[in-house]
Scaffold this active site. Structure first.
Site, PDB file in Angstrom:
ATOM      1  N   ASN A  40       0.811  -1.223   0.000  1.00 53.59           N
ATOM      2  CA  ASN A  40       0.000   0.000   0.000  1.00 53.59           C
ATOM      3  C   ASN A  40       0.844   1.272   0.000  1.00 53.59           C
ATOM      4  O   ASN A  40       0.313   2.359   0.201  1.00 53.59           O
ATOM      5  CB  ASN A  40      -0.991  -0.007   1.177  1.00 53.59           C
ATOM      6  CG  ASN A  40      -0.285  -0.001   2.523  1.00 53.59           C
ATOM      7  OD1 ASN A  40       0.944  -0.029   2.594  1.00 53.59           O
ATOM      8  ND2 ASN A  40      -1.048   0.018   3.592  1.00 53.59           N
ATOM      9  N   HIS A  71       2.963   6.544  11.483  1.00 50.17           N
ATOM     10  CA  HIS A  71       1.802   5.914  12.116  1.00 50.17           C
ATOM     11  C   HIS A  71       2.053   4.500  12.647  1.00 50.17           C
ATOM     12  O   HIS A  71       1.104   3.818  13.013  1.00 50.17           O
ATOM     13  CB  HIS A  71       0.559   5.971  11.200  1.00 50.17           C
ATOM     14  CG  HIS A  71       0.788   5.550   9.780  1.00 50.17           C
ATOM     15  ND1 HIS A  71       0.442   6.325   8.700  1.00 50.17           N
ATOM     16  CD2 HIS A  71       1.317   4.439   9.273  1.00 50.17           C
ATOM     17  CE1 HIS A  71       0.749   5.703   7.590  1.00 50.17           C
ATOM     18  NE2 HIS A  71       1.282   4.551   7.906  1.00 50.17           N
ATOM     19  N   GLY A  79      -5.391   7.471   1.497  1.00 48.93           N
ATOM     20  CA  GLY A  79      -6.554   6.723   1.029  1.00 48.93           C
ATOM     21  C   GLY A  79      -6.127   5.714  -0.014  1.00 48.93           C
ATOM     22  O   GLY A  79      -4.991   5.231   0.007  1.00 48.93           O
ATOM     23  N   HIS A 109      -5.364   6.544  10.459  1.00 46.44           N
ATOM     24  CA  HIS A 109      -4.205   6.665   9.564  1.00 46.44           C
ATOM     25  C   HIS A 109      -4.552   6.393   8.108  1.00 46.44           C
ATOM     26  O   HIS A 109      -3.753   6.676   7.223  1.00 46.44           O
ATOM     27  CB  HIS A 109      -3.076   5.754  10.017  1.00 46.44           C
ATOM     28  CG  HIS A 109      -3.161   4.336   9.524  1.00 46.44           C
ATOM     29  ND1 HIS A 109      -4.273   3.552   9.697  1.00 46.44           N
ATOM     30  CD2 HIS A 109      -2.257   3.565   8.875  1.00 46.44           C
ATOM     31  CE1 HIS A 109      -4.048   2.366   9.165  1.00 46.44           C
ATOM     32  NE2 HIS A 109      -2.850   2.342   8.659  1.00 46.44           N
TER      33      HIS A 109
END
Lengths: 143, 475
Positions: free
Chosen positions: B201, B323, B373, B398
């Site tokens: 990601n 995060h 996102g 996050h």
């Protein structure tokens, strides 16, 4: 109940990540099959030529920690050498594993690697024989 | 998740009271629908965390919470320095993974005019994906200097500007890193990975500032609708992964020796003050610096691309926030200001307005909270909300979090088709792996809007501006 004579592998879903599961008539073969599943997370193992051999040795206080150590040792070797593996050999004596992995350098155009394995985890970590004597070795891989 | 065992405290705050071995309640933030959609494992994992020694106030779950490793992703837990623990699983394998947002000082239209050239140049300059290697070789004493210096080391070596550092947590350098506690293998894994994006990601994205939710905050953050920004989401690469792997195994064995009964082996931890706890903290902080250096070097590559392709752009930091961390912070607990060790696993620190650690231009407005996102649906900039120091130790969500497994995504989408569909919507994707693109399909993620709405409703953070993707480089 059916007995599976040959090792096999599969991956399974886990939220954001993915699990690997190896089956085999022996614990060692289940470990080898789980390693093949690990490659399957990244690419199609059939596309990886087993042309170079890399020696692997690791230890774990119990069978499950040993699987964790084995898969993480492979992830480390993939990262350090920039390789993918498609053939494996495992011997286990007490809490120590010695083995080998055969593979080749990553060829992005041919292997089209989907994702990098960050590490094997304790989640869904299991090493045990089934009712039919077939061994299962599995855990979730953080990708 | 079954809501029957939860007590609703307010519209977006829910509690699981202390039961069994729990030492503190579980507090979940989110709308009814977000909680209904959460995996039952989130409840189980948050309750397990609540059983750990020395935990303070609560085991918190952010609105984007999902099933993680020991700790839920989106989990926040703070521990007492004397009686508490530090957990490798509570930080995760990608130590200090985070988001950096860069202001480009040009409009989205300026970018659109050169977007093909920019996409190609960024894809050519940013090492991304499995098998990619950095242009930098960092080894030996240089590696140790990088692990001590973080982004400060990168700037001192020509990768950035001095003024960048004030816009990074801890001014770009965690002061208590201990490279001597990082294994040789972890260092070796990182030698060719400083200045690489990674895969999964992680992304580098050129974005258009879309709808502004809070005009005064947006003005303070210098975000105007129609402007272009660039966001980088990545972490400490192979080093963080190896440190997580090394210490998780050591903590599991150590917990057994100490007779620490853990409901889940993945919660392996060590007392903060123990030798192992201190070694982990020293190594983890080195990985934090590694991540900060990594995002700083990537910023340098971005600047080189823009200097060549769109020289009117001026690439300046809005903020850089991690995060996946454990940080020693001061918080008021039971009416007393005290030091605590706050684990944030897939959760963003979100200091409120007035916090002393914020750079002076931002101090009156709250810390920028950068929410990643998916490549098709956009990202968000939030700001730490006033009063959030009484909620989850000033933390917020996050990201969107996945709603679908990689398996399901692969069955449903083809990478090439997604790239074509997104291109028709004006979003350029560059990735070496079409399977990777399919696994990261926008439809495989939760509704980001619902997550940030819940974060605001719960008083964790305020919505500032939405960011819409234009060019996305994925590993």
């Amino acid at each position: 109940m059916a007995t599976h004579a040959t090792p096999r592998w599969e991956t399974f879903s886990h939220g954001a990540d993915i699990g690997v599961r190896g089956f085999g008539p022996t614990r060692e073969q289940a470990f080898e099959a789980a390693a093949l599943a690990l490659t399957g997370v990244i690419t199609d193992p059939a596309q990886v030529r087993p042309s170079q051999r890399v020696e692997i040795a690791c230890a774990g206080a119990d069978e499950e920690l040993l699987l964790y150590a084995w898969l993480n040792a492979l992830i480390t070797q993939m990262a350090l050498r920039g390789m993918l593996f498609s053939r494996f050999e495992v011997s286990i004596a007490a809490d120590a594993l010695t083995g080998a992995a055969w593979g080749e350098p990553i060829d992005v155009a041919r292997h089209r690697p989907a994702v990098e394995a960050k590490g094997a985890t304790f989640t869904e970590l299991r090493v045990r024989p089934g009712a039919d004597g077939e061994w299962v070795a599995q855990c979730v891989i953080d990708v | 998740m079954d809501l029957a065992q939860l007590r609703q405290r307010s519209a977006a705050e829910w509690e699981i009271p202390v039961q069994g071995g729990m030492r503190v309640p579980v507090v979940l933030y989110g709308s009814r629908q977000l909680l209904l959609d959460m995996d039952e494992k989130v409840r189980e994992q948050a309750c397990n965390v609540a059983c750990l020694p020395g935990i303070l106030q609560g085991s918190f779950v952010m609105p984007d919470g999902h099933w993680g490793y020991g700790f839920p992703i989106g989990g926040v837990a703070a521990f007492d320095p004397e009686e508490g623990v530090v957990s490798a699983g509570g930080v995760g394998f990608d130590i200090s993974c985070g988001v950096r947002c860069l202001l480009l000082r040009v409009t989205a239209e300026d970018v659109r005019a050169r977007r093909e050239a920019l996409a190609e140049a960024l894809a050519g300059s940013i090492p991304a994906g499995v098998g990619s290697r950095s242009k930098l070789l960092v080894a030996g004493h240089v590696m140790d200097a990088m692990l001590r210096g973080g982004a400060r080391w990168a700037v001192e070596h020509g990768y950035g500007r001095l003024e960048d550092l004030g816009r990074i947590e801890e001014n770009g350098c965690h002061p208590h890193a201990r490279p001597e506690f990082v294994s040789a293998v972890a260092k070796q894994r990182q030698e060719r990975e400083v200045g690489t994006l990674g895969s999964g990601n992680h992304y580098l994205e050129v974005q258009r500032v879309g709808r502004i939710d809070a005009p005064a905050l947006a003005a303070a953050f210098e975000l105007r609708e129609g402007d272009a920004v660039l966001s980088i989401h990545c972490g400490s690469r192979g080093m963080g992964h190896q440190i997580g792997t090394d210490f998780l195994a050591r903590m599991a064995v150590d917990a057994g020796r100490r007779g620490l009964a853990l409901p889940d082996r993945e919660l392996a931890c060590a007392p903060v003050g123990s030798e192992l706890g201190q070694e982990y903290l020293g190594a983890m902080r080195a990985a934090v610096n590694c991540a900060l250096a990594n995002r700083q070097v990537l910023t340098h590559f971005v600047r080189q691309v823009f200097a060549h392709v769109l020289p009117e752009a001026s690439v300046e930091l809005l903020f850089d926030v991690s995060h996946n961390t454990c940080k020693e912070e001061e918080h008021v607990v039971a009416g007393r200001l005290r030091k605590v060790f706050v684990h944030r696993k897939g959760a963003t620190r979100a200091f409120p307005p007035g916090h002393a650690s914020l750079p002076s231009p931002l101090r009156g407005h709250g810390q920028p909270v950068l929410i990643g996102g998916s490549m098709g649906t956009g990202s968000y900039v939030l700001a730490g909300a006033a009063g959030n120091d009484q909620r989850a130790f000033s933390s917020a969500c996050h990201g969107a979090g996945r709603s679908m497994s990689r398996h399901q995504a692969l069955r449903r989408w083809r990478g090439q088709e997604l790239v074509r569909e997104l291109a028709e919507r004006g979003i350029l994707i560059r990735s070496p792996s079409m399977r990777g693109v399919a696994e990261e399909a926008p439809g495989a993620y939760k509704d980001l809007q619902a997550v940030v709405d819940a974060a605001e409703e719960a008083g964790l953070a305020r919505k500032v501006a939405r960011l819409e993707p234009m060019i996305c480089i994925k590993g």
